[in-house]
Design an enzyme around this catalytic site. Structure first.
Site, PDB file in Angstrom:
ATOM      1  CB  SER A  10      -0.862  -0.009   1.268  1.00  0.00           C
ATOM      2  OG  SER A  10      -1.443   1.248   1.494  1.00  0.00           O
TER       3      SER A  10
ATOM      4  CE  LYS B 106      -1.553  -4.367   3.344  1.00  0.00           C
ATOM      5  NZ  LYS B 106      -1.812  -5.684   2.756  1.00  0.00           N
TER       6      LYS B 106
ATOM      7  CE1 TYR C 204      -3.957  -2.614   5.649  1.00  0.00           C
ATOM      8  CE2 TYR C 204      -3.455  -0.267   5.585  1.00  0.00           C
ATOM      9  CZ  TYR C 204      -3.735  -1.448   4.931  1.00  0.00           C
ATOM     10  OH  TYR C 204      -3.778  -1.462   3.557  1.00  0.00           O
TER      11      TYR C 204
HETATM   12  C1  UD1 Z   1      -6.990   4.329   3.826  1.00  0.00           C
HETATM   13  C2  UD1 Z   1      -5.833   4.038   4.700  1.00  0.00           C
HETATM   14  C3  UD1 Z   1      -4.753   3.388   3.905  1.00  0.00           C
HETATM   15  C4  UD1 Z   1      -5.287   2.102   3.352  1.00  0.00           C
HETATM   16  C5  UD1 Z   1      -6.526   2.371   2.538  1.00  0.00           C
HETATM   17  C6  UD1 Z   1      -7.159   1.054   2.228  1.00  0.00           C
HETATM   18  C7  UD1 Z   1      -5.962   5.757   6.445  1.00  0.00           C
HETATM   19  C8  UD1 Z   1      -5.290   6.901   7.069  1.00  0.00           C
HETATM   20  N1  UD1 Z   1      -5.383   5.254   5.360  1.00  0.00           N
HETATM   21  O1  UD1 Z   1      -6.574   5.243   2.825  1.00  0.00           O
HETATM   22  O2  UD1 Z   1      -3.651   3.112   4.731  1.00  0.00           O
HETATM   23  O3  UD1 Z   1      -4.317   1.479   2.564  1.00  0.00           O
HETATM   24  O4  UD1 Z   1      -7.462   3.151   3.274  1.00  0.00           O
HETATM   25  O5  UD1 Z   1      -8.394   1.229   1.676  1.00  0.00           O
HETATM   26  O6  UD1 Z   1      -7.001   5.342   6.896  1.00  0.00           O
HETATM   27  N2  UD1 Z   1     -12.769  10.776   3.538  1.00  0.00           N
HETATM   28  C9  UD1 Z   1     -13.780  11.648   3.861  1.00  0.00           C
HETATM   29  N3  UD1 Z   1     -14.942  11.125   4.386  1.00  0.00           N
HETATM   30  C10 UD1 Z   1     -15.135   9.800   4.597  1.00  0.00           C
HETATM   31  C11 UD1 Z   1     -14.097   8.892   4.247  1.00  0.00           C
HETATM   32  C12 UD1 Z   1     -12.930   9.427   3.739  1.00  0.00           C
HETATM   33  O7  UD1 Z   1     -13.645  12.857   3.708  1.00  0.00           O
HETATM   34  O8  UD1 Z   1     -16.205   9.397   5.091  1.00  0.00           O
HETATM   35  C13 UD1 Z   1     -11.532  11.294   2.956  1.00  0.00           C
HETATM   36  C14 UD1 Z   1     -10.293  10.988   3.784  1.00  0.00           C
HETATM   37  O9  UD1 Z   1     -10.060  12.015   4.701  1.00  0.00           O
HETATM   38  C15 UD1 Z   1      -9.234  10.922   2.697  1.00  0.00           C
HETATM   39  C16 UD1 Z   1      -9.975  10.419   1.460  1.00  0.00           C
HETATM   40  O10 UD1 Z   1     -11.350  10.657   1.723  1.00  0.00           O
HETATM   41  O11 UD1 Z   1      -8.750  12.198   2.428  1.00  0.00           O
HETATM   42  C17 UD1 Z   1      -9.773   8.951   1.202  1.00  0.00           C
HETATM   43  O12 UD1 Z   1     -10.052   8.232   2.393  1.00  0.00           O
HETATM   44  P1  UD1 Z   1     -10.138   6.644   2.432  1.00  0.00           P
HETATM   45  O13 UD1 Z   1     -11.006   6.153   1.341  1.00  0.00           O
HETATM   46  O14 UD1 Z   1     -10.470   6.245   3.826  1.00  0.00           O
HETATM   47  O15 UD1 Z   1      -8.664   6.193   2.062  1.00  0.00           O
HETATM   48  P2  UD1 Z   1      -7.265   6.630   2.713  1.00  0.00           P
HETATM   49  O16 UD1 Z   1      -7.449   7.226   4.041  1.00  0.00           O
HETATM   50  O17 UD1 Z   1      -6.550   7.434   1.697  1.00  0.00           O
END
Ligand code: UD1
Length: 341
Positions: free
Chosen positions: A126, A155, A151
């Protein structure tokens, strides 16, 4: 002779899409999954899409007594190892579960490979290993940072286990694929992401909000140092991601690896903000996503996206789908699941 690939975690989101692409590329596939966070419907979807039989074994691959017989019954040329726990937040509360499960899964898979003379493995890593990088986009040479979660640490540790194993055991070859943010679903809408309970990830939350299952999406922060203040990520279509695995397997079984252990970034190279993603989803699908801006989520990084030039040139692979197409696919899958329209 057709080559056969064992896909651990092959009933999961990325595993099931990869099984489809492998079969369509001419490989035989065996799926092993303990179904702890996956459904048989995904395996049935793979069978329906490909028309292939696709042997499935329900097994906890961290248990040699369950894994080794699979290698006995189905001699394979390569393994793609997806099986792992993957919830970042949960890992903070249950670190020992995450370390035991994710590390022992990889170790047991490598032991089985040694025992049965299987030399090729692709490991699901990842972009989380980069943390908040000092220079963007990240290349494969970008230094890894201290993990933000157990987690993420699994990785990193699994990458190291693979690197050291490949160094020690002649003939063994490994490729770590560092995924950016996988989203979307197969165009057939027969397989896709199946989050249990309240989704943690952005796109399933968006599709469930659009479908009326969630009242409101929380956008975590609009005060980041980015063009619109929301975080930047590199969202990659799961089918494009699946095809990167096919390219990695082809490279190894075709004897084209340049080193016994290789790493590739698997992203699109395009940074997209949370707000851009939400607005693109609304536009492409003609639906509203009720959202509000809330505070930052603990542990989130501001921005990460891939330099994909190495994967593009070396794997001969490139992400092809547009964000629009991918978000249309994500909505199509959610509607299909919920019987909307
Ligand atoms: C997350 C993990 C990453 C993992 C991946 C697997 C974290 C910090 N990172 O990535 O290590 O490999 O998932 O799927 O958790 N967001 C919102 N609202 C929401 C959900 C997300 O605003 O309800 C935003 C988050 O702040 C982020 C972006 O959307 O900026 C993507 O979030 P997400 O889909 O959870 O992925 P990551 O956090 O990038």
């Amino acid at each position: 002779m057709k080559k056969r690939v064992l896909v651990t975690g092959g009933a999961g989101y990325i595993g099931s899409h990869t099984a489809v692409e492998l079969i369509e590329a001419g490989y035989d596939v065996v799926v092993a999954d303990d179904l702890s966070n996956a459904e048989m419907t995904a395996v049935e979807g793979v069978r329906r899409i490909t028309g292939a039989e696709v042997p499935f074994v329900k097994a906890d691959c961290s248990d040699p007594a369950q894994l080794f017989p699979i290698f006995e019954q189905y001699p394979v040329d390569a393994v793609i190892h997806f099986a792992a726990f993957k919830a970042v937040g949960e890992s903070v509360h249950k670190p020992l579960d995450y370390y035991r499960n994710n590390l022992s899964l990889l170790i047991t898979v490598l032991e089985a490979m040694r025992k049965y003379g299987v030399e090729n493995i692709v490991f699901s890593s990842s972009c989380t290993v980069y943390g908040q990088a000092d220079v963007l986009p990240v290349t494969e040479q970008t230094p890894r940072k201290e993990a933000e979660s157990p987690y993420g640490n699994t990785k990193k540790m699994c990458e190291d286990i693979l690197r050291d194993s490949v160094k020690a055991y002649p003939g063994l070859k490994g490729i770590a694929l560092r995924y950016f943010n996988p989203i979307g679903a197969h165009p057939s809408a027969l397989i896709g992401e199946l989050p249990r309970g309240v989704p943690n990830n952005l796109v399933p939350y968006v599709t469930q909000t659009a479908a009326g299952l969630r009242e409101q999406l929380s956008v975590f922060g609009d005060d980041y140092n980015t063009p619109d203040g929301s975080c930047l990520r590199d969202y990659i279509d799961v089918v494009d991601l699946a095809r990167a695995h096919v390219a990695a397997i082809g490279r190894m079984v075709g004897g084209r690896s340049k080193a016994p252990y290789e790493i590739f970034n698997v992203g699109t190279g395009r940074p997209v903000s949370v707000l851009e993603l939400v607005h693109t989803f609304e536009k492409v699908n003609g639906v509203k996503v009720n959202y509000k801006i809330v505070g930052r989520r603990a542990g989130d990084i501001e921005a990460v996206w891939a330099d994909t030039s190495y994967a593009n040139s070396e794997l001969g692979w490139k992400a092809e789908k547009s964000l629009e197409e991918t978000l249309a696919g994500a909505w199509n899958w959610e509607k299909h699941r919920r019987g909307i329209e």
